[in-house]
Design an enzyme around this catalytic site. Structure first.
Site, short mmCIF file in Angstrom:
data_model
loop_
_atom_site.label_atom_id
_atom_site.label_comp_id
_atom_site.label_asym_id
_atom_site.label_seq_id
_atom_site.Cartn_x
_atom_site.Cartn_y
_atom_site.Cartn_z
N CYS A 28 -10.13 -42.90 2.27
CA CYS A 28 -10.77 -43.48 1.08
C CYS A 28 -12.15 -44.05 1.39
CB CYS A 28 -9.86 -44.53 0.44
SG CYS A 28 -10.07 -46.20 1.07
N CYS B 186 -7.07 -43.44 6.87
CA CYS B 186 -7.14 -43.33 5.41
C CYS B 186 -8.50 -42.73 5.04
CB CYS B 186 -6.96 -44.69 4.75
SG CYS B 186 -7.22 -44.64 2.97
N ASP C 54 1.24 -43.33 -23.28
CA ASP C 54 2.53 -43.90 -23.68
C ASP C 54 2.49 -44.13 -25.19
OD1 ASP C 54 0.96 -46.13 -24.03
OD2 ASP C 54 1.88 -47.29 -22.42
ZN LIG Z 1 -8.26 -46.60 2.47
#
Ligand SMILES: [Zn+2]
Length: 366
Positions: free
Chosen positions: A303, A301, A92
C-alpha cells in the site's frame, strides 16, 4: 438470461472461488466491499480504492436518498457519474440504518426520522427499489426487517414473515433489467427459521442472496451456525453475501462456510482511530514504541502508506490530529482486507484454506 453470471472456478469444502459478471464488468469472489457511506469511502478517494484493486464497493442508500437525494444523483449520471467510481457498485436498501435508529415497522413499510433534519419519512419496499434504480447501482438490495439479537422467537418470526412479504413486493416492483437484485434471508439465530427463510427467498428468485440479520449482537459461533443453517438452501450458482461482517476471523471462517461477499465499515473506522490490521494481528499505531520507528506498518504490504511512510510519521500525524493519518491508515486497512480475501482465494485453489483460517485465527486471537 440472468443479468448476473456466477462462474465457479474451484472449491475447497464449502468455500468457492468464482467470478461474478454483471454486464461488461466483473469481480472475483470471495470479495470484501469497502463501504462508501455518503458518496465516498471515508478518508479515501475513488482512485485510492481502485488502485488497491477493488472492483466492487458498497453505497448506503439511506444516506444518499436523504442527502443529496436520488434525483440529484440521477441527474449527474447516477452513482457512477456522481462519485467518479466506474467499477461495480452495490447499494443497500437503507433498512439496516433505519433499524439501528429505532424505526417503526408496519405491514406497508417503515417509519423513521431523518438524521439530518428530523423529518418524518415513510419508506416502502417499492420506494427502496425505485430509489436504487434512480441512483443506478449495479446490485440493489431489497428492503428487509432486521432484528437486533438476542430477540424472542415471536419477534424473529414476525420480522421474517414481513421480510418475505416485502421481498415479493420488491421483486414485483423491479423495472430496470440492467441491475441485479439480491434477496435477504432472515431468521435470527433460530436454525429452522433460517432454513424456512432461505427457502422462501429462493422461491421468489433473485440474482443473488444475502444472509442478513447477523453481526447484530450475537456471538461469532452463533453467527457461523446461522450461516451453516442458511447456505445449504441457497443455490450453488448464485453469489452469497454476508452483510455487515468485516472482522478478519469472521470473514475467513464465513468463506470456509460458503460465503462469497462481505462489507463492513469496521476496517476504515478502526483506521481513523489509529488501528492497523496486519497478518500478525492488530497494531495500535499511537503506541509509544513507534515514536522513532522507521519501519512500515507492515513489511511486504504494497500500500501507499507502507511503501512511502514510516510508522513514526503516521503516529505523529495521528497524535496531532492531521487528517492525512486517517487517509494513510484507511488505505492500509483496505489493502489488508483486499489481501485477506485474495489470500483466501489462493488458499481455496491450493487446498490450504484450513491452514489459512487457523493462521488468521491465531493472529487476531487476543
Ligand atoms: Zn500497508
Amino acid at each position: 438470461m440472468s443479468i448476473l453470471n456466477f462462474e465457479q472456478l474451484n472449491t475447497y469444502g464449502s468455500a468457492r472461488n468464482a467470478v461474478v459478471t454483471i454486464g461488461s464488468k466483473s469481480y472475483r469472489t470471495p470479495v470484501f466491499m469497502p463501504v462508501g457511506t455518503r458518496g465516498t469511502i471515508k478518508a479515501a478517494t475513488a482512485r485510492d480504492v481502485a488502485e488497491i484493486g477493488f472492483d466492487v464497493v458498497l453505497g448506503n442508500t439511506y444516506h444518499l436518498m436523504l442527502r443529496p437525494g436520488s434525483k440529484v444523483i440521477q441527474s449527474l449520471g447516477g452513482l457512477h457519474g456522481f462519485t467518479g467510481w466506474n467499477r461495480l457498485m452495490l447499494t443497500d436498501s437503507g433498512g439496516f440504518q433505519v433499524m439501528s435508529l429505532g424505526a417503526k415497522f408496519d405491514e406497508g413499510g417503515v417509519h423513521f426520522k431523518s438524521i439530518y433534519d428530523g423529518a418524518n419519512i415513510y419508506l416502502t419496499p417499492e420506494d427502496a427499489v425505485l430509489t436504487q434504480e434512480e441512483i443506478g447501482a449495479d446490485i440493489a438490495m431489497v428492503l428487509d426487517v432486521c432484528t437486533n439479537l438476542p430477540a424472542t422467537r415471536d419477534q424473529l418470526q414476525r420480522a421474517m414473515d414481513l421480510t418475505h412479504s416485502w421481498a415479493k413486493r420488491s421483486r414485483a416492483a423491479k423495472v430496470r433489467d440492467d441491475q441485479a437484485q439480491f434477496g435477504i434471508v432472515q431468521g435470527g439465530s433460530e436454525d429452522d427459521l433460517r432454513r424456512e427463510s432461505a427457502q422462501a427467498i429462493v422461491d421468489i428468485g433473485f440474482e443473488g442472496y444475502a444472509i442478513g440479520g447477523l453481526a447484530v449482537g450475537e456471538s461469532r459461533d452463533d453467527m457461523l451456525r446461522s450461516i451453516e443453517a442458511s447456505t445449504p438452501f441457497l443455490p450453488d450458482d448464485r453469489p452469497r453475501y454476508l452483510m455487515g461482517v468485516g472482522d478478519p476471523i469472521g470473514v475467513v471462517e464465513s468463506i470456509a462456510r460458503g460465503v462469497d461477499m462481505f462489507d463492513c465499515v469496521a476496517p476504515s473506522r478502526l483506521a481513523r482511530h489509529g488501528g492497523a490490521l496486519t497478518f500478525q494481528g492488530k497494531l495500535h499505531v499511537k503506541n509509544k514504541k513507534y515514536e522513532v520507528s522507521d519501519a512500515p506498518i507492515e513489511d511486504g504490504c504494497p500500500c501507499l502508506a507502507c511503501k512511502h511512510f514510516p510508522l513514526a510519521l503516521i503516529r505523529h500525524l495521528l497524535l496531532v490530529g492531521e487528517a492525512t493519518a486517517g487517509t494513510l491508515l484507511t488505505i492500509h486497512n483496505l489493502t489488508f482486507m483486499y489481501r485477506l480475501v485474495d489470500g483466501a482465494r489462493t488458499a481455496i485453489s491450493e487446498n490450504s484454506l484450513d491452514r489459512y483460517v487457523a493462521n488468521i485465527r491465531n493472529a487476531f486471537a487476543n
